[in-house]
Design a protein around this motif. Structure first.
Motif, PDB file in Angstrom:
ATOM      1  N   GLY A 114     -18.004  47.923  15.203  1.00 43.47           N
ATOM      2  CA  GLY A 114     -18.080  46.539  14.755  1.00 43.47           C
ATOM      3  C   GLY A 114     -19.004  45.717  15.622  1.00 43.47           C
ATOM      4  N   ILE A 115     -18.898  44.411  15.471  1.00 48.18           N
ATOM      5  CA  ILE A 115     -19.730  43.463  16.204  1.00 48.18           C
ATOM      6  C   ILE A 115     -18.909  42.822  17.315  1.00 48.18           C
ATOM      7  CG2 ILE A 115     -21.107  41.354  16.032  1.00 48.18           C
ATOM      8  CD1 ILE A 115     -22.294  43.774  14.556  1.00 48.18           C
ATOM      9  N   CYS A 116     -19.516  42.690  18.480  1.00 45.11           N
ATOM     10  CA  CYS A 116     -18.894  41.970  19.590  1.00 45.11           C
ATOM     11  C   CYS A 116     -19.560  40.604  19.701  1.00 45.11           C
ATOM     12  CB  CYS A 116     -19.053  42.736  20.900  1.00 45.11           C
ATOM     13  SG  CYS A 116     -18.311  41.887  22.324  1.00 45.11           S
ATOM     14  N   ARG A 117     -18.781  39.549  19.557  1.00 46.05           N
ATOM     15  CA  ARG A 117     -19.289  38.176  19.679  1.00 46.05           C
ATOM     16  C   ARG A 117     -19.048  37.690  21.102  1.00 46.05           C
ATOM     17  NH1 ARG A 117     -19.684  33.984  14.924  1.00 46.05           N
ATOM     18  NH2 ARG A 117     -21.519  35.331  14.746  1.00 46.05           N
ATOM     19  N   ILE A 118     -20.118  37.258  21.761  1.00 41.04           N
ATOM     20  CA  ILE A 118     -20.050  36.911  23.180  1.00 41.04           C
ATOM     21  C   ILE A 118     -20.257  35.407  23.369  1.00 41.04           C
ATOM     22  CG2 ILE A 118     -21.022  37.327  25.467  1.00 41.04           C
ATOM     23  CD1 ILE A 118     -21.839  40.064  24.574  1.00 41.04           C
ATOM     24  N   TYR A 119     -19.402  34.838  24.207  1.00 37.55           N
ATOM     25  CA  TYR A 119     -19.464  33.422  24.564  1.00 37.55           C
ATOM     26  C   TYR A 119     -19.674  33.285  26.068  1.00 37.55           C
ATOM     27  CZ  TYR A 119     -17.387  32.506  19.949  1.00 37.55           C
ATOM     28  OH  TYR A 119     -17.140  32.437  18.604  1.00 37.55           O
ATOM     29  N   GLY A 120     -20.040  32.073  26.486  1.00 37.46           N
ATOM     30  CA  GLY A 120     -20.198  31.781  27.901  1.00 37.46           C
ATOM     31  C   GLY A 120     -19.378  30.575  28.313  1.00 37.46           C
ATOM     32  N   PHE A 121     -18.991  30.553  29.587  1.00 37.10           N
ATOM     33  CA  PHE A 121     -18.245  29.432  30.171  1.00 37.10           C
ATOM     34  C   PHE A 121     -18.680  29.300  31.617  1.00 37.10           C
ATOM     35  CE2 PHE A 121     -14.397  28.227  32.705  1.00 37.10           C
ATOM     36  CZ  PHE A 121     -14.346  26.894  32.318  1.00 37.10           C
ATOM     37  N   SER A 122     -19.000  28.092  32.042  1.00 36.67           N
ATOM     38  CA  SER A 122     -19.401  27.866  33.427  1.00 36.67           C
ATOM     39  C   SER A 122     -18.619  26.700  34.005  1.00 36.67           C
ATOM     40  CB  SER A 122     -20.908  27.593  33.518  1.00 36.67           C
ATOM     41  OG  SER A 122     -21.260  26.444  32.766  1.00 36.67           O
ATOM     42  N   HIS A 123     -18.356  26.786  35.321  1.00 36.78           N
ATOM     43  CA  HIS A 123     -17.610  25.718  35.989  1.00 36.78           C
ATOM     44  C   HIS A 123     -17.862  25.806  37.486  1.00 36.78           C
ATOM     45  CE1 HIS A 123     -14.385  22.821  36.744  1.00 36.78           C
ATOM     46  NE2 HIS A 123     -14.366  22.617  35.436  1.00 36.78           N
ATOM     47  N   GLU A 124     -17.799  24.646  38.144  1.00 33.06           N
ATOM     48  CA  GLU A 124     -18.041  24.623  39.585  1.00 33.06           C
ATOM     49  C   GLU A 124     -16.754  24.614  40.401  1.00 33.06           C
ATOM     50  OE1 GLU A 124     -20.287  21.127  40.379  1.00 33.06           O
ATOM     51  OE2 GLU A 124     -18.666  19.736  39.827  1.00 33.06           O
ATOM     52  N   MET A 161     -15.938  26.950  25.399  1.00 30.18           N
ATOM     53  CA  MET A 161     -16.919  28.015  25.606  1.00 30.18           C
ATOM     54  C   MET A 161     -18.040  27.816  24.603  1.00 30.18           C
ATOM     55  SD  MET A 161     -14.673  31.271  24.224  1.00 30.18           S
ATOM     56  CE  MET A 161     -13.283  30.909  25.304  1.00 30.18           C
ATOM     57  N   SER A 162     -19.154  28.506  24.815  1.00 30.07           N
ATOM     58  CA  SER A 162     -20.316  28.323  23.947  1.00 30.07           C
ATOM     59  C   SER A 162     -20.907  29.679  23.580  1.00 30.07           C
ATOM     60  CB  SER A 162     -21.370  27.458  24.653  1.00 30.07           C
ATOM     61  OG  SER A 162     -22.319  26.958  23.741  1.00 30.07           O
ATOM     62  N   TYR A 163     -21.206  29.827  22.308  1.00 27.98           N
ATOM     63  CA  TYR A 163     -21.710  31.091  21.768  1.00 27.98           C
ATOM     64  C   TYR A 163     -23.020  31.505  22.428  1.00 27.98           C
ATOM     65  CZ  TYR A 163     -24.182  34.038  18.339  1.00 27.98           C
ATOM     66  OH  TYR A 163     -24.912  35.019  17.725  1.00 27.98           O
ATOM     67  N   ARG A 168     -27.233  23.725  24.153  1.00 28.08           N
ATOM     68  CA  ARG A 168     -25.878  24.222  23.929  1.00 28.08           C
ATOM     69  C   ARG A 168     -24.852  23.099  24.020  1.00 28.08           C
ATOM     70  NH1 ARG A 168     -25.976  29.652  23.938  1.00 28.08           N
ATOM     71  NH2 ARG A 168     -27.639  30.728  25.084  1.00 28.08           N
ATOM     72  N   GLY A 169     -23.841  23.194  23.170  1.00 22.66           N
ATOM     73  CA  GLY A 169     -22.709  22.286  23.227  1.00 22.66           C
ATOM     74  C   GLY A 169     -21.440  23.048  23.556  1.00 22.66           C
ATOM     75  N   LYS A 170     -20.325  22.341  23.557  1.00 25.99           N
ATOM     76  CA  LYS A 170     -19.037  22.935  23.896  1.00 25.99           C
ATOM     77  C   LYS A 170     -18.282  23.313  22.628  1.00 25.99           C
ATOM     78  CE  LYS A 170     -18.404  20.666  28.360  1.00 25.99           C
ATOM     79  NZ  LYS A 170     -17.508  19.847  29.214  1.00 25.99           N
ATOM     80  N   GLY A 171     -17.917  24.586  22.531  1.00 24.07           N
ATOM     81  CA  GLY A 171     -17.111  25.052  21.417  1.00 24.07           C
ATOM     82  C   GLY A 171     -15.636  25.005  21.764  1.00 24.07           C
ATOM     83  N   LYS A 172     -14.825  24.701  20.778  1.00 28.28           N
ATOM     84  CA  LYS A 172     -13.377  24.623  20.964  1.00 28.28           C
ATOM     85  C   LYS A 172     -12.686  25.532  19.952  1.00 28.28           C
ATOM     86  CE  LYS A 172     -13.301  20.881  23.835  1.00 28.28           C
ATOM     87  NZ  LYS A 172     -12.407  20.543  24.942  1.00 28.28           N
ATOM     88  N   ALA A 173     -11.406  25.766  20.179  1.00 26.19           N
ATOM     89  CA  ALA A 173     -10.598  26.528  19.236  1.00 26.19           C
ATOM     90  C   ALA A 173     -10.006  25.593  18.187  1.00 26.19           C
ATOM     91  CB  ALA A 173      -9.481  27.259  19.978  1.00 26.19           C
ATOM     92  N   CYS A 174      -9.563  26.171  17.082  1.00 23.86           N
ATOM     93  CA  CYS A 174      -8.971  25.351  16.018  1.00 23.86           C
ATOM     94  C   CYS A 174      -7.788  24.535  16.520  1.00 23.86           C
ATOM     95  CB  CYS A 174      -8.528  26.242  14.854  1.00 23.86           C
ATOM     96  SG  CYS A 174      -9.880  26.973  13.909  1.00 23.86           S
ATOM     97  N   HIS A 175      -6.994  25.113  17.416  1.00 22.56           N
ATOM     98  CA  HIS A 175      -5.815  24.390  17.898  1.00 22.56           C
ATOM     99  C   HIS A 175      -6.194  23.189  18.769  1.00 22.56           C
ATOM    100  CE1 HIS A 175      -5.910  25.772  22.123  1.00 22.56           C
ATOM    101  NE2 HIS A 175      -6.356  26.918  21.644  1.00 22.56           N
ATOM    102  N   GLN A 176      -7.474  23.076  19.137  1.00 19.33           N
ATOM    103  CA  GLN A 176      -7.953  21.932  19.922  1.00 19.33           C
ATOM    104  C   GLN A 176      -8.652  20.890  19.054  1.00 19.33           C
ATOM    105  OE1 GLN A 176     -10.282  24.709  22.515  1.00 19.33           O
ATOM    106  NE2 GLN A 176      -9.442  23.484  24.192  1.00 19.33           N
TER     107      GLN A 176
END
Length: 397
Positions: free
Chosen positions: A329-339, A318-320, A383-391
């Motif tokens: 508090g603050i809501c941090r929003i990400y995006g994800f797209s796929h065909e 996903m990407s910020y 934009r680039g692709k963000g990953k989780a720490c476990h990835q």
């Protein structure tokens, strides 16, 4: 600290940076200025530093970072006109300070092996256009320990499709690295290093501390895919009026929630997944426990878990997009797209798909989700692709 503005880099210097992956500007700080900043960093490390499990002067690498830039004597280097001028010249854009980092390495530390710091799971490392701005506060020589770079190694990583909305990269082959060279950095020099350049920092022999500033800056049009480090008002206020533009995000509330804008790109007109009562999928967000350290703010791991629980959807990246202030508090929003999403399968439990025009009609032109979609499609952002720490070990998969 000297405030004289150095002229912009020459076109040849910029070309050399893009060819070699690094640029050296000598004597940005005087020896006296470097010694004074070194004294302040040492003082701050003794007072409190990362990792908190160790205590100076145990052999280790200590970090004073992030909002600590507000401490007296630490602020000016972040907005030093020569540093910022060189950074923005090679980025080709105004800059955001993605990380303020003062390192101190005590005698006996083993140094760092060969690596590059493009890391999709970290706020500091996940922009598609960022640089190190390294200012040694001791000489980086064989005595203190050099900082070595592999020239042209940034070219081992290439963008796969430059026309894509979200850019992806090839995996670098470390076997193709050129021999490492020593830029022979002296206290007060500036080394600007491309995000994909491989480098290493062998241990030294001295009985004194090795110290330096290792700040990171990204282009304003290339936000970190993992999200920005959350600066607080004290950090912002510590900067000059001109320097405040370097701070990308600033809030005095914690990041408590996170949500995901999911885009189906299988047809000519994109569709977005919304739920009638809660809007975007997501909820309470949290930091991952491993590989975070001082570089906080990413919520990708928690949002992946929420997407799996709420939608039975595996989100590989996903990407910020943005941060929205809410009551608690603050809501941090990400995006994800796929065909190739399971469009019918995801349209249940109150969720449904809406085109952008349908979304505006349903929610209203001024709705926050419509604004998020506008930013997501903003053509001038890279934009680039963000990953989780476990990835982290599969970041190029």
């Amino acid at each position: 600290m000297t405030a004289t503005i150095t002229p912009l880099l020459t076109q040849q210097q910029i070309a050399d940076y893009h060819e070699d992956g690094y640029l050296i500007v000598r004597n940005v700080l005087s020896r006296k200025e470097a010694a004074e900043l070194r004294r302040i960093v040492q003082q701050e490390v003794i007072r409190d530093a990362y990792p908190s499990t160790l205590k100076y002067p145990q052999s280790a690498k200590y970090t004073v970072s992030g909002n600590r830039l507000a401490e007296p004597g630490l602020t000016a280097i972040a907005e030093h006109p020569t540093v910022v001028g060189a950074v923005e010249s090679v980025l080709g854009q105004p800059a955001h300070l993605t990380a303020y980092v003062a390192y101190l390495r005590t005698p006996g530390d083993k140094g760092a092996g060969a690596h590059c710091d493009y890391k999709r799971w970290r706020p500091v490392g996940s922009s598609m256009n960022w640089v190190f701005a390294i200012i040694p506060l001791t000489d980086f020589d064989t005595e203190y320990g050099p900082f070595l770079v592999s020239p042209k190694s940034h070219k081992l990583t290439q963008v796969i499709d430059e026309d894509a909305h979200i850019l992806d990269l090839t995996r670098p082959n470390a076997e193709q690295l050129a021999s490492f060279i020593d830029p022979e950095l002296k206290a007060g020099d500036l080394l600007v290093v491309n995000e994909h350049v491989w480098h290493k920092a062998p241990a030294g022999t001295t009985t004194e501390d090795r110290c330096g500033i290792f700040n990171k800056y990204c282009a304003v049009n290339a936000p970190p895919a993992a999200g920005y480090y959350p600066y607080n008002p004290a950090a912002l206020d510590a900067l000059s009026d001109d320097g405040k533009r370097l701070i990308p995000t600033c809030f005095d509330k914690p990041i408590t929630t996170t949500r995901l804008l999911i885009e189906d790109t299988s047809s000519q007109e994109s569709k977005f997944l919304l739920r009638s009562d809660t809007g975007l999928p997501g909820g309470e967000g949290w930091e991952e426990e491993k590989l975070v350290g001082w570089d906080v703010g990413a919520r990708i791991g928690s949002l992946q878990e929420l997407a799996k629980t709420q939608l039975d959807l595996e989100v590989p990246w996903m990407s910020y997009i943005e941060d929205i202030e809410e009551e608690n508090g603050i809501c941090r929003i990400y995006g994800f797209s796929h065909e190739n999403l399971d469009v019918d399968g995801l349209a249940n439990n109150g969720y449904d798909w809406f085109t952008e025009s349908e979304m505006r009609q349903r929610l209203g032109e001024t709705d926050a989700i419509c604004h998020t979609a506008d930013i997501w499609h903003q053509a001038d952002l890279i934009r680039g692709k963000g990953k989780a720490c476990h990835q982290s070990r599969q970041q190029f998969e």
